[in-house]
Design a protein around this motif. Structure first.
Motif, short mmCIF file in Angstrom:
data_model
loop_
_atom_site.label_atom_id
_atom_site.label_comp_id
_atom_site.label_asym_id
_atom_site.label_seq_id
_atom_site.Cartn_x
_atom_site.Cartn_y
_atom_site.Cartn_z
N LYS A 1 -1.44 3.75 -1.51
CA LYS A 1 -1.12 3.60 -2.93
C LYS A 1 -2.13 2.73 -3.68
O LYS A 1 -2.22 2.79 -4.91
CB LYS A 1 0.28 2.99 -3.10
CG LYS A 1 1.41 3.84 -2.52
CD LYS A 1 1.48 5.19 -3.19
CE LYS A 1 2.67 6.01 -2.69
NZ LYS A 1 2.52 6.43 -1.28
N LEU A 2 -2.91 1.94 -2.96
CA LEU A 2 -3.89 1.06 -3.60
C LEU A 2 -5.02 1.85 -4.27
O LEU A 2 -5.84 1.26 -4.97
CB LEU A 2 -4.48 0.08 -2.58
CG LEU A 2 -3.52 -0.98 -2.04
CD1 LEU A 2 -4.23 -1.86 -1.02
CD2 LEU A 2 -2.94 -1.83 -3.16
N ARG A 3 -5.07 3.15 -4.06
CA ARG A 3 -6.12 3.97 -4.68
C ARG A 3 -5.99 4.01 -6.20
O ARG A 3 -6.92 4.43 -6.90
CB ARG A 3 -6.10 5.39 -4.12
CG ARG A 3 -4.88 6.21 -4.47
CD ARG A 3 -4.90 7.54 -3.72
NE ARG A 3 -3.81 8.43 -4.10
CZ ARG A 3 -2.60 8.40 -3.57
NH1 ARG A 3 -2.31 7.50 -2.65
NH2 ARG A 3 -1.66 9.26 -3.96
N TYR A 4 -4.86 3.56 -6.74
CA TYR A 4 -4.67 3.53 -8.19
C TYR A 4 -5.22 2.26 -8.83
O TYR A 4 -5.18 2.12 -10.05
CB TYR A 4 -3.18 3.67 -8.53
CG TYR A 4 -2.60 5.01 -8.16
CD1 TYR A 4 -2.90 6.14 -8.91
CD2 TYR A 4 -1.79 5.16 -7.04
CE1 TYR A 4 -2.38 7.38 -8.57
CE2 TYR A 4 -1.26 6.39 -6.68
CZ TYR A 4 -1.56 7.50 -7.45
OH TYR A 4 -1.06 8.72 -7.11
N LEU A 5 -5.71 1.33 -8.01
CA LEU A 5 -6.28 0.10 -8.55
C LEU A 5 -7.61 0.40 -9.25
O LEU A 5 -8.44 1.13 -8.70
CB LEU A 5 -6.52 -0.92 -7.43
CG LEU A 5 -5.30 -1.71 -6.93
CD1 LEU A 5 -5.72 -2.60 -5.77
CD2 LEU A 5 -4.69 -2.53 -8.05
N PRO A 6 -7.86 -0.19 -10.42
CA PRO A 6 -9.15 0.00 -11.10
C PRO A 6 -10.24 -0.83 -10.44
O PRO A 6 -9.98 -1.82 -9.76
CB PRO A 6 -8.87 -0.47 -12.53
CG PRO A 6 -7.77 -1.47 -12.37
CD PRO A 6 -6.93 -0.99 -11.23
N LEU A 7 -11.49 -0.44 -10.67
CA LEU A 7 -12.63 -1.15 -10.08
C LEU A 7 -12.68 -2.60 -10.53
O LEU A 7 -12.99 -3.50 -9.75
CB LEU A 7 -13.94 -0.43 -10.47
CG LEU A 7 -15.23 -1.07 -9.96
CD1 LEU A 7 -15.27 -1.09 -8.45
CD2 LEU A 7 -16.44 -0.32 -10.52
N THR A 8 -12.36 -2.86 -11.81
CA THR A 8 -12.42 -4.23 -12.34
C THR A 8 -11.48 -5.15 -11.58
O THR A 8 -11.82 -6.28 -11.24
CB THR A 8 -12.06 -4.23 -13.84
OG1 THR A 8 -12.92 -3.33 -14.53
CG2 THR A 8 -12.21 -5.62 -14.42
N GLY A 9 -10.27 -4.67 -11.32
CA GLY A 9 -9.30 -5.48 -10.59
C GLY A 9 -9.75 -5.78 -9.17
O GLY A 9 -9.59 -6.90 -8.68
N ILE A 10 -10.34 -4.78 -8.52
CA ILE A 10 -10.80 -4.97 -7.15
C ILE A 10 -11.92 -6.00 -7.08
O ILE A 10 -11.90 -6.91 -6.25
CB ILE A 10 -11.27 -3.62 -6.55
CG1 ILE A 10 -10.08 -2.67 -6.40
CG2 ILE A 10 -11.94 -3.83 -5.19
CD1 ILE A 10 -10.46 -1.28 -5.98
N THR A 11 -12.91 -5.86 -7.95
CA THR A 11 -14.04 -6.79 -7.93
C THR A 11 -13.61 -8.21 -8.30
O THR A 11 -14.17 -9.18 -7.79
CB THR A 11 -15.13 -6.32 -8.90
OG1 THR A 11 -14.57 -6.11 -10.21
CG2 THR A 11 -15.77 -5.03 -8.43
N PHE A 12 -12.60 -8.34 -9.16
CA PHE A 12 -12.13 -9.66 -9.57
C PHE A 12 -11.57 -10.43 -8.38
O PHE A 12 -11.93 -11.59 -8.14
CB PHE A 12 -11.06 -9.53 -10.66
CG PHE A 12 -10.40 -10.83 -11.03
CD1 PHE A 12 -11.05 -11.75 -11.84
CD2 PHE A 12 -9.12 -11.13 -10.55
CE1 PHE A 12 -10.44 -12.96 -12.17
CE2 PHE A 12 -8.52 -12.34 -10.88
CZ PHE A 12 -9.18 -13.25 -11.69
#
Length: 256
Positions: A103-114
């Motif tokens: 389900k984590l595939r819905y996370l945006p790139l900005t959130g992941i990099t933060f």
């Protein structure tokens, strides 16, 4: 000839080559026409060829190697994580973890990099783990779907041969689906390769194809940008072809 316009029509090799050649000619013709005049949609073929020359002189091969090495490290880690949780998802207590990872595939790139920036100080390591998160989420989703699609008869057959539960997991899911795993990796590899350019912009000092595109875009050098797009597409298709060839070579009776 009219058969090529009918759905589900089987055509010969020569007809297939004619169709592919015709589409290539149409694309090239559109490119030439759209690059004519003072205001044009795409850079001219001459500008693109000049872009190739400039890129090669600036160490294009080295940057391709840097991108491939980054991609390889991310793939190895992502595949290990995905396979580990997917295979163990057959254990009820582990299955929620695998589903959550999917389900984590819905996370945006900005959130992941933060969040990764908080945990990781080294920018190159951060690049690797951004790609790992992206690929492992999609890869886990595909692998879970692969396991759920296994027919119950295969499990019953393994049990009828007096296989224990762990032996069923090994024989049916792990050994029996290696060709499917390679195919899933091949399909999801496109996600990593697509994200590579964006992720490499995190640390331009490390080089790579992302650095070259960012630099070309900065100076509005459209010829170089198109040349780089062609290089990225060609390398990606080459990787896809190699993996597909290896799958067919080692698993000749695969039904995929």
């Amino acid at each position: 000839m009219k058969n090529i316009f009918k759905p589900f029509e089987d055509i010969g090799k020569n007809s297939r080559l004619i169709i592919i050649g015709s589409w290539i000619l149409l694309i090239l013709g559109f490119w030439f026409i759209s690059s004519m005049g003072e205001k044009h949609l795409f850079p001219s073929p001459k500008q693109v060829l000049t872009g190739f020359t400039e890129l090669y002189n600036e160490g294009l091969v080295v940057h391709i190697a840097s991108s491939l090495w980054l991609c390889l490290k991310a793939i190895i880690i992502a595949v290990f994580i995905s396979l580990f949780f997917t295979y163990l998802s057959t254990i009820p207590v582990i299955k929620p973890i695998a589903n959550t990872l999917s389900k984590l595939r819905y996370l945006p790139l900005t959130g992941i990099t933060f969040y990764l920036a908080i945990l990781i100080n080294d920018a190159r390591t951060m690049q690797v783990w951004v790609l790992v998160v992206f690929m492992s989420t999609y890869l886990t989703t595909s692998l879970l779907s692969m396991i759920s699609s296994i027919d119950q008869e295969e499990f019953d057959h393994a049990r009828s041969l007096q296989c224990g539960r762990w032996e069923v997991l090994w024989e049916v899911v792990i050994k029996g689906r290696i060709d499917h795993v390679i195919e899933v990796i091949r399909q999801n590899l496109a996600i990593v390769w697509m994200m590579l350019v964006t992720v490499e912009s995190i640390l331009v000092a490390a080089g790579g194809l992302g650095f070259l595109i960012k630099n070309s875009d900065k100076f509005m050098n459209h010829g170089r940008i198109i040349a780089l797009q062609i290089v990225i597409l060609a390398v990606g298709l080459s990787i896809d072809f190699i993996l597909n060839y290896l799958r067919k070579a080692f698993f000749r009776y695969s039904k995929i």
